[in-house]
Enzyme design. Structure first.
Site, PDB file in Angstrom:
ATOM      1  N   GLY A 165      10.533   8.517  -4.418  1.00 29.31           N
ATOM      2  CA  GLY A 165       9.923   7.587  -5.523  1.00 29.31           C
ATOM      3  C   GLY A 165       9.922   8.579  -6.760  1.00 29.31           C
ATOM      4  O   GLY A 165      10.111   9.586  -6.940  1.00 29.31           O
ATOM      5  N   LYS A 174      -5.895   0.613  -0.346  1.00 30.40           N
ATOM      6  CA  LYS A 174      -6.077   1.963  -0.825  1.00 30.40           C
ATOM      7  C   LYS A 174      -7.452   2.794  -0.700  1.00 30.40           C
ATOM      8  O   LYS A 174      -7.810   3.516  -0.463  1.00 30.40           O
ATOM      9  CB  LYS A 174      -5.558   2.136  -2.241  1.00 30.40           C
ATOM     10  CG  LYS A 174      -4.012   2.190  -2.417  1.00 30.40           C
ATOM     11  CD  LYS A 174      -3.306   3.248  -2.045  1.00 30.40           C
ATOM     12  CE  LYS A 174      -1.959   3.498  -2.391  1.00 30.40           C
ATOM     13  NZ  LYS A 174      -1.570   4.606  -2.214  1.00 30.40           N
ATOM     14  N   TYR A 223      -3.823  -4.643  -1.955  1.00 27.27           N
ATOM     15  CA  TYR A 223      -3.351  -3.058  -2.460  1.00 27.27           C
ATOM     16  C   TYR A 223      -4.515  -2.215  -2.771  1.00 27.27           C
ATOM     17  O   TYR A 223      -4.778  -1.182  -2.197  1.00 27.27           O
ATOM     18  CB  TYR A 223      -2.530  -3.227  -3.454  1.00 27.27           C
ATOM     19  CG  TYR A 223      -2.066  -1.895  -4.298  1.00 27.27           C
ATOM     20  CD1 TYR A 223      -1.282  -0.908  -3.418  1.00 27.27           C
ATOM     21  CD2 TYR A 223      -2.432  -1.401  -5.421  1.00 27.27           C
ATOM     22  CE1 TYR A 223      -0.711   0.078  -4.007  1.00 27.27           C
ATOM     23  CE2 TYR A 223      -2.071  -0.155  -6.079  1.00 27.27           C
ATOM     24  CZ  TYR A 223      -1.143   0.465  -5.094  1.00 27.27           C
ATOM     25  OH  TYR A 223      -0.893   1.911  -5.801  1.00 27.27           O
TER      26      TYR A 223
END
Ligand SMILES: NC(=O)c1ccc[n+]([C@@H]2O[C@H](COP(=O)([O-])OP(=O)(O)OC[C@H]3O[C@@H](n4cnc5c(N)ncnc54)[C@H](O)[C@@H]3O)[C@@H](O)[C@H]2O)c1
Length: 319
Positions: free
Chosen positions: A10, A153, A149
């Protein structure tokens, strides 16, 4: 160091691999190429101290094998980008929850040091003037996929923290604030590469919302060495550390900067959030880091200005 970089194909992960291999470390990447790409690592393909493994962090046996042959894990693999999270909520949640648990568990089993990539999203709608690591989290409903998300996280941080405390493995949690640089793709909702591509094509720059929301952008070239330094700093173990830039700008101001720096004839078009992300989307007005903990721990001081960051993306896209 024998390092495993999950998500190494990435954007941030590939720059981390460049840095680690240039320092003479042995690097293995585990990546499923969902948002990353092999081109990001093409420059390392022939390096004797580099290996790429295509696979998922959800594959427990593979994760166990790879972590077992390393002494340090940089865990960056995740489902990222607002579009990815909103369009594939279940898949994203599985990767961001179970995937991280797999990696942290394996690190604990093998006694490896681990850095876990977290995000400024964990602060949610807290728009304080400089978010310190102990700032409150202000999140919308967990049933709004936009917040899943941040929710995942936050749990990832907790998993890393508790494993670190209970097993004694050196653990560092890094909260990235809008990190930008070459190789970042605009495809999954990242704003700077998207604006630069639109400007270079002289197409309208699409700003979501009214553009008055404010953000700070950090350079990948500032944060990568910082991540490695934190891993070598025992005072950072079992802490969450903010990393990013401190120069604040509105999204409308960012669009104007991009137009100026590219010399584009693009206009700015405002798109309502509902049209961009669907019904019920919420954004935060402001997000600004306080990076004094990183400064205290490792002397972190971002050196790249926003114009440098935008120019580095323009150059990479024109190359
Ligand atoms: N770029 C930012 O501004 C930013 C901000 C906050 C947090 N982060 C965090 O930093 C990390 C890296 O983000 P990035 O911006 O480089 O995004 P990226 O999408 O470029 O990198 C994520 C990588 O993880 C890989 N991946 C996804 N699911 C996987 C799986 N199941 N198994 C193996 N690999 C998988 C992808 O293919 C990709 O290469 C992520 O954990 C992200 O949450 C980034």
């Amino acid at each position: 160091m024998k390092a495993l970089v999950t998500g190494g194909a990435g954007f941030i992960g590939s720059h981390l691999c460049d840095y680690l291999t240039s320092q003479g470390h042995q690097v293995t990447v585990l990546d499923d190429l969902s948002t990353g790409s092999k081109e990001n690592l093409a420059q390392l393909a022939a390096a004797p101290n580099f290996e790429f493994v295509e696979g998922s962090i959800l594959d427990t046996a593979l994760v166990d094998k790879l972590v077992g042959s390393c002494d340090t894990v940089f865990h960056l693999a995740a489902a990222v980008g607002v579009h990815t999270i909103v369009d594939k909520p279940l898949e994203s949640l599985r990767v961001n929850l179970h995937g991280t648990e797999n990696v942290v568990e394996a690190a604990a089993r093998h006694g490896a040091r681990i850095m876990v990539a977290s995000t400024s999203e964990v602060y949610g709608k807290n728009d304080a003037d400089g978010l310190t690591e102990d700032a409150d989290r202000i999140l919308g409903s967990p049933l709004k996929s936009r917040w899943s998300y941040a929710a995942a996280k936050g749990l990832d941080e907790l998993v890393a923290y508790v494993y670190g405390k209970e097993t004694g493995i050196p653990t560092v949690i890094v909260r990235f604030f809008n990190i930008v640089g070459p190789r970042q793709t605009g495809r999954y909702g990242m704003v700077v590469p998207r604006f630069v591509s639109q400007a270079l094509a002289n197409e309208p720059i699409t700003v979501y919302g009214d553009g008055t929301q404010r953000r700070c952008f950090g350079s990948v070239f500032d944060v990568v060495p910082a991540v490695v330094k934190l891993m070598d700093t025992p005072a950072a173990y079992n802490q969450a550390v903010n990393l990013g830039g401190m120069e604040e700008i509105s999204i409308r101001g960012l669009a104007e900067r991009v137009i100026e720096l590219t010399g584009s004839s693009s206009t700015i078009e405002y798109i309502p959030y509902e049209k961009a992300y669907g019904e019920g989307y919420e954004d935060m007005r402001r997000r600004m880091p306080d990076t004094s903990l990183a400064k205290k721990l490792i002397g972190y001081e971002p050196t790249r200005r926003l114009d440098d960051i935008i120019n580095s993306i323009i150059e990479a896209k024109q190359a």
